[in-house]
Design a protein around this motif. Structure first.
Motif, PDB file in Angstrom:
ATOM      1  N   GLN A 100      -2.319  -0.790   5.552  1.00 20.13           N
ATOM      2  CA  GLN A 100      -1.138   0.135   5.703  1.00 20.13           C
ATOM      3  C   GLN A 100      -0.226  -0.180   4.553  1.00 20.13           C
ATOM      4  O   GLN A 100       0.266  -1.451   4.551  1.00 20.13           O
ATOM      5  CB  GLN A 100      -0.599   0.354   7.028  1.00 20.13           C
ATOM      6  CG  GLN A 100       0.543   0.948   7.317  1.00 20.13           C
ATOM      7  CD  GLN A 100       0.158   2.434   7.349  1.00 20.13           C
ATOM      8  OE1 GLN A 100      -0.917   2.810   7.836  1.00 20.13           O
ATOM      9  NE2 GLN A 100       1.105   3.334   6.879  1.00 20.13           N
ATOM     10  N   ASN A 101       0.226   0.666   3.779  1.00 23.40           N
ATOM     11  CA  ASN A 101       1.319   0.633   2.806  1.00 23.40           C
ATOM     12  C   ASN A 101       0.952  -0.265   1.835  1.00 23.40           C
ATOM     13  O   ASN A 101       1.858  -0.556   0.831  1.00 23.40           O
ATOM     14  CB  ASN A 101       2.722   0.206   3.379  1.00 23.40           C
ATOM     15  CG  ASN A 101       3.170   1.573   4.416  1.00 23.40           C
ATOM     16  OD1 ASN A 101       2.795   2.626   4.007  1.00 23.40           O
ATOM     17  ND2 ASN A 101       3.825   1.237   5.420  1.00 23.40           N
ATOM     18  N   GLU A 118     -10.769   7.601   2.907  1.00 18.87           N
ATOM     19  CA  GLU A 118      -9.773   8.300   3.508  1.00 18.87           C
ATOM     20  C   GLU A 118     -10.340   8.680   4.885  1.00 18.87           C
ATOM     21  O   GLU A 118      -9.626   8.928   5.980  1.00 18.87           O
ATOM     22  CB  GLU A 118      -9.356   9.413   2.665  1.00 18.87           C
ATOM     23  CG  GLU A 118      -8.671   8.775   1.328  1.00 18.87           C
ATOM     24  CD  GLU A 118      -7.774   9.785   0.743  1.00 18.87           C
ATOM     25  OE1 GLU A 118      -8.259  11.118   0.594  1.00 18.87           O
ATOM     26  OE2 GLU A 118      -6.916   9.420   0.021  1.00 18.87           O
ATOM     27  N   LEU A 121     -10.070   5.704   6.999  1.00 18.71           N
ATOM     28  CA  LEU A 121      -8.574   5.401   7.448  1.00 18.71           C
ATOM     29  C   LEU A 121      -7.833   6.697   8.249  1.00 18.71           C
ATOM     30  O   LEU A 121      -7.122   5.850   9.077  1.00 18.71           O
ATOM     31  CB  LEU A 121      -7.917   5.367   5.967  1.00 18.71           C
ATOM     32  CG  LEU A 121      -8.311   4.331   5.137  1.00 18.71           C
ATOM     33  CD1 LEU A 121      -7.758   4.499   3.703  1.00 18.71           C
ATOM     34  CD2 LEU A 121      -8.044   2.544   5.890  1.00 18.71           C
ATOM     35  N   GLN A 122      -8.283   7.592   8.272  1.00 14.78           N
ATOM     36  CA  GLN A 122      -7.729   8.515   9.111  1.00 14.78           C
ATOM     37  C   GLN A 122      -8.182   8.167  10.611  1.00 14.78           C
ATOM     38  O   GLN A 122      -7.180   8.486  11.368  1.00 14.78           O
ATOM     39  CB  GLN A 122      -8.188   9.904   8.724  1.00 14.78           C
ATOM     40  CG  GLN A 122      -7.320  10.671   7.590  1.00 14.78           C
ATOM     41  CD  GLN A 122      -7.996  11.801   7.103  1.00 14.78           C
ATOM     42  OE1 GLN A 122      -9.142  12.402   7.328  1.00 14.78           O
ATOM     43  NE2 GLN A 122      -7.434  12.524   6.101  1.00 14.78           N
ATOM     44  N   THR A 125      -5.534   6.055  11.401  1.00 12.65           N
ATOM     45  CA  THR A 125      -4.151   6.579  11.092  1.00 12.65           C
ATOM     46  C   THR A 125      -3.585   5.552  10.182  1.00 12.65           C
ATOM     47  O   THR A 125      -2.453   5.151  10.380  1.00 12.65           O
ATOM     48  CB  THR A 125      -3.312   6.718  12.504  1.00 12.65           C
ATOM     49  OG1 THR A 125      -3.261   5.651  13.146  1.00 12.65           O
ATOM     50  CG2 THR A 125      -3.920   7.812  13.220  1.00 12.65           C
ATOM     51  N   GLU A 127      -2.404   4.876   6.471  1.00  9.59           N
ATOM     52  CA  GLU A 127      -2.055   5.622   5.213  1.00  9.59           C
ATOM     53  C   GLU A 127      -1.999   4.666   4.031  1.00  9.59           C
ATOM     54  O   GLU A 127      -1.375   3.488   4.024  1.00  9.59           O
ATOM     55  CB  GLU A 127      -0.683   6.355   5.215  1.00  9.59           C
ATOM     56  CG  GLU A 127      -0.844   7.853   6.029  1.00  9.59           C
ATOM     57  CD  GLU A 127       0.408   8.725   6.054  1.00  9.59           C
ATOM     58  OE1 GLU A 127       0.643   8.723   4.833  1.00  9.59           O
ATOM     59  OE2 GLU A 127       0.354   9.407   6.629  1.00  9.59           O
ATOM     60  N   LEU A 128      -2.835   4.807   2.794  1.00 10.46           N
ATOM     61  CA  LEU A 128      -2.615   4.101   1.565  1.00 10.46           C
ATOM     62  C   LEU A 128      -1.449   4.427   0.771  1.00 10.46           C
ATOM     63  O   LEU A 128      -0.768   5.684   0.730  1.00 10.46           O
ATOM     64  CB  LEU A 128      -3.871   4.296   0.763  1.00 10.46           C
ATOM     65  CG  LEU A 128      -5.198   3.895   1.466  1.00 10.46           C
ATOM     66  CD1 LEU A 128      -6.292   4.194   0.447  1.00 10.46           C
ATOM     67  CD2 LEU A 128      -5.213   2.267   1.857  1.00 10.46           C
ATOM     68  N   ASN A 129      -0.910   3.359   0.122  1.00  9.59           N
ATOM     69  CA  ASN A 129       0.133   3.361  -0.843  1.00  9.59           C
ATOM     70  C   ASN A 129      -0.517   3.662  -2.116  1.00  9.59           C
ATOM     71  O   ASN A 129      -0.796   2.469  -2.610  1.00  9.59           O
ATOM     72  CB  ASN A 129       1.221   2.545  -0.679  1.00  9.59           C
ATOM     73  CG  ASN A 129       2.375   2.651  -1.845  1.00  9.59           C
ATOM     74  OD1 ASN A 129       2.305   3.325  -2.525  1.00  9.59           O
ATOM     75  ND2 ASN A 129       2.760   0.984  -2.159  1.00  9.59           N
TER      76      ASN A 129
END
Length: 219
Positions: A100-101, A118, A121-122, A125, A127-129
């Motif tokens: 995350q981030n 993705e 990761l979804q 929940t 989210e990639l930066n």
């Protein structure tokens, strides 16, 4: 013509697997030529179905198409990779949520690898930066080793950099980050002699190909 085999492959297969297979094949059959095209999975599938490529090697997920033959060759673990200066350099593994981030270097949005990551990761929940997007795993490795961000790559892509200490690879705990490399072909016609010879040359490494090379072209 007769002496040329057209192969399509996705990024990764094209650089880290096929050169060895093609080199070995051409040592045995120096008068035969192999032409290799790299593209995303969907376009390799399209090329196979149109007979632009006789054989395809893909890491992406496939839709069921009755015209398309497919054979799994091997499962590949995906690892999280970080550069030497990264705080995770001492760690043995990470949790998925740690992504995350984090500044992350991703494959291009149209690639199956990106969509695959993705979708996982979804589910969590996360989210990639995203700080960079590259088509080529070599570019991703360079960006990681230069400290631009972290990424995720299959084990076979990073063996060299790991041995040189340029990047550190971490399995993700409790999440099956695995893909499979598959051979694909169009099923309406028998393999050409050169395609059969190429597959026969891979049987030692992938015994599951034996059944594809067994039947004769004049059936």
């Amino acid at each position: 013509g007769e002496g040329k085999l057209h192969i399509g492959a996705t990024a990764g297969c094209d650089v880290y697997l096929l050169p060895d297979w093609i080199g070995d094949f051409q040592n045995r059959f120096p008068n035969l030529t192999v032409a290799l095209t790299t593209n995303v999975t969907d376009l390799i599938v399209e090329g196979v179905l149109k007979h632009t490529h006789e054989l395809g090697f893909v890491e992406g997920e496939l839709d069921d198409d009755p015209r398309l033959g497919q054979q799994v060759l091997q499962e590949m673990q995906q690892l999280v990779v970080v550069g030497k200066g990264h705080p995770w350099i001492q760690r043995k593994f990470i949790e998925l949520v740690a992504l995350q981030n984090q500044p992350f270097i991703a494959r291009l949005p149209n690639s199956h690898t990106r969509a695959w990551l993705e979708s996982i990761l979804q589910q969590y929940t996360i989210e990639l930066n995203i700080v960079g997007e590259f088509a080529n795993p070599e570019a991703i490795k360079r960006a990681v080793s230069s400290g631009m961000g972290i990424s995720s790559l299959p084990a076979y892509v990073i063996a060299n950099e790991q041995s040189l200490g340029l990047i550190h690879a971490l399995p993700v705990k409790n999440v099956g980050l695995k893909r499979t490399i598959k051979l694909i072909w169009e099923q309406s016609e028998p393999f050409s002699p050169i395609a059969r010879a190429f597959l026969t040359n891979l049987v030692d490494e992938f015994p599951q190909l034996l059944h594809l090379t067994a039947y004769e072209a004049d059936e």
